[in-house]
Motif scaffolding. Structure first.
Motif, short mmCIF file in Angstrom:
data_model
loop_
_atom_site.label_atom_id
_atom_site.label_comp_id
_atom_site.label_asym_id
_atom_site.label_seq_id
_atom_site.Cartn_x
_atom_site.Cartn_y
_atom_site.Cartn_z
N LEU A 85 0.67 -25.05 5.40
CA LEU A 85 0.29 -24.77 6.79
C LEU A 85 1.45 -24.11 7.53
N GLY A 86 2.67 -24.56 7.25
CA GLY A 86 3.84 -23.96 7.89
C GLY A 86 4.03 -22.52 7.48
N VAL A 87 3.79 -22.22 6.20
CA VAL A 87 3.90 -20.83 5.73
C VAL A 87 2.86 -19.96 6.43
N ALA A 88 1.63 -20.47 6.54
CA ALA A 88 0.57 -19.69 7.19
C ALA A 88 0.88 -19.43 8.65
N LEU A 89 1.56 -20.36 9.30
CA LEU A 89 1.93 -20.17 10.71
C LEU A 89 3.14 -19.25 10.86
N SER A 90 3.84 -18.97 9.76
CA SER A 90 5.09 -18.21 9.83
C SER A 90 4.94 -16.76 9.40
N ILE A 91 4.07 -16.50 8.42
CA ILE A 91 3.95 -15.16 7.86
C ILE A 91 3.50 -14.17 8.94
N GLY A 92 4.23 -13.08 9.05
CA GLY A 92 3.86 -12.04 9.99
C GLY A 92 4.26 -12.30 11.42
N VAL A 93 4.87 -13.46 11.70
CA VAL A 93 5.32 -13.76 13.06
C VAL A 93 6.70 -13.12 13.27
N PRO A 94 6.88 -12.27 14.26
CA PRO A 94 8.20 -11.66 14.50
C PRO A 94 9.27 -12.73 14.70
N ASN A 95 10.35 -12.61 13.94
CA ASN A 95 11.39 -13.62 13.99
C ASN A 95 12.77 -12.95 13.92
N PRO A 96 13.40 -12.73 15.05
CA PRO A 96 14.70 -12.05 15.05
C PRO A 96 15.83 -12.91 14.49
N PHE A 97 15.55 -14.19 14.22
CA PHE A 97 16.59 -15.09 13.73
C PHE A 97 16.68 -15.12 12.21
N SER A 98 15.68 -14.60 11.52
CA SER A 98 15.63 -14.77 10.08
C SER A 98 15.70 -13.43 9.38
N PHE A 99 15.65 -13.44 8.03
CA PHE A 99 15.71 -12.20 7.27
C PHE A 99 14.41 -11.43 7.48
N GLY A 100 14.51 -10.11 7.39
CA GLY A 100 13.35 -9.28 7.69
C GLY A 100 13.20 -9.15 9.18
N GLY A 101 12.64 -10.17 9.80
CA GLY A 101 12.52 -10.23 11.25
C GLY A 101 11.31 -9.57 11.83
N GLY A 102 10.66 -8.68 11.06
CA GLY A 102 9.51 -7.99 11.58
C GLY A 102 9.89 -6.99 12.67
N ASP A 103 8.94 -6.55 13.43
CA ASP A 103 9.17 -5.58 14.50
C ASP A 103 9.75 -6.29 15.70
N PRO A 104 11.02 -6.00 16.09
CA PRO A 104 11.63 -6.70 17.22
C PRO A 104 10.85 -6.51 18.52
N ALA A 105 10.17 -5.37 18.64
CA ALA A 105 9.42 -5.11 19.87
C ALA A 105 8.24 -6.06 20.03
N LEU A 194 -7.50 -19.28 12.24
CA LEU A 194 -7.42 -18.42 11.07
C LEU A 194 -6.20 -18.75 10.23
N ARG A 195 -5.08 -18.98 10.90
CA ARG A 195 -3.85 -19.30 10.16
C ARG A 195 -3.97 -20.66 9.46
N LEU A 196 -4.56 -21.63 10.12
CA LEU A 196 -4.71 -22.95 9.49
C LEU A 196 -5.65 -22.87 8.29
N LEU A 197 -6.71 -22.09 8.40
CA LEU A 197 -7.60 -21.91 7.26
C LEU A 197 -6.89 -21.21 6.11
N ALA A 198 -6.04 -20.23 6.44
CA ALA A 198 -5.26 -19.54 5.41
C ALA A 198 -4.30 -20.52 4.73
N GLY A 199 -3.66 -21.38 5.52
CA GLY A 199 -2.77 -22.38 4.94
C GLY A 199 -3.50 -23.34 4.03
N LEU A 200 -4.69 -23.78 4.44
CA LEU A 200 -5.49 -24.66 3.59
C LEU A 200 -5.90 -23.94 2.31
N GLY A 201 -6.26 -22.65 2.45
CA GLY A 201 -6.62 -21.88 1.26
C GLY A 201 -5.45 -21.75 0.30
N LEU A 202 -4.25 -21.52 0.84
CA LEU A 202 -3.06 -21.44 -0.01
C LEU A 202 -2.82 -22.75 -0.73
#
Length: 220
Positions: A85-105, A194-202
């Motif tokens: 569930l934590g992974v599903a809530l994290s994937i694709g979320v912009p995160n300037p504190f971590s590696f990758g970070g996504g789109d800062p904007a 949607l994210r919780l369902l994705a986490g359950l699916g994972l």
């Protein structure tokens, strides 16, 4: 090959995570693969090495340290559901504190999502995954394996914090204060259902594949 294979797999695991993200290497790869291509390649490499090192631990000599107990087996199931569930809530979320970070904007410090709870949700999930598997297995090879993962995740959070502080300067501290003071609400996690369902699916996918891939069928 016993302990030799496990030792080689450990070494490759550490090198495969350390070398590609080093300053001389990562810019060279990103310039040729693009950020998306680098992320995909790095993820595929990490997954392949992860499967190998887990398999190597299963083939190592069995040295029991404590007995396997049903309560600890159940703890793995609950812990892995939380991780998924934590992974599903994290994937694709912009995160300037971590590696990758996504789109800062796209990062909104007033609605940071799961980043409100921790700067490094994926590494926290890796640490939890390691801890529950250490407790459930109880033999030397798997304690070394999953203890390495948990320690790797804990050390990784500190390394990433120092690296991002160095790269971002005072802006890192400003963003962190904003993150910690942002309101915590279900809406800040984006499309929550949607994210919780994705986490359950994972979670269900990992349960189904655990036996064929790892050789151990998870049991409640």
């Amino acid at each position: 090959m016993g302990w030799t294979e496990l030792g080689v797999a450990f070494a490759v695991f550490l090198l495969s995570h350390a070398i590609p993200v080093r300053p001389p290497v990562k810019p060279w790869l990103v310039a040729r693969l693009g950020q998306g291509g680098f992320t995909i390649l790095y993820s595929m490499l990490s997954l392949a090495v992860l499967v190998w090192v887990i398999g190597a631990a299963g083939r190592a000599p069995v040295v029991p340290l404590w007995p396997q107990m049903p309560i600890l087996q159940g703890g793995v199931i609950i812990g892995m559901l939380v991780v998924c569930l934590g992974v599903a809530l994290s994937i694709g979320v912009p995160n300037p504190f971590s590696f990758g970070g996504g789109d800062p904007a796209r990062y909104d410090p007033q609605a940071p999502g799961v980043i409100r709870l921790t700067r490094h949700p994926l590494l926290l999930g890796l640490a939890l995954w390691g801890v529950v598997h250490v407790l459930a297995n109880g033999d030397l090879a798997h304690v070394l394996l999953f203890g390495l993962f948990a320690g790797f995740a804990g050390l990784g959070t500190r390394i990433l914090d120092r690296r991002r502080q160095r790269e971002m300067g005072p802006h890192w501290a400003e963003l962190d204060v904003q993150r910690r003071s942002a309101p915590l609400s279900l809406g800040c996690f984006g499309p929550l259902t949607l994210r919780l369902l994705a986490g359950l699916g994972l979670f269900l996918l990992l349960w189904a594949l655990h036996g064929p891939v790892i050789g151990v069928v998870p049991m409640l």
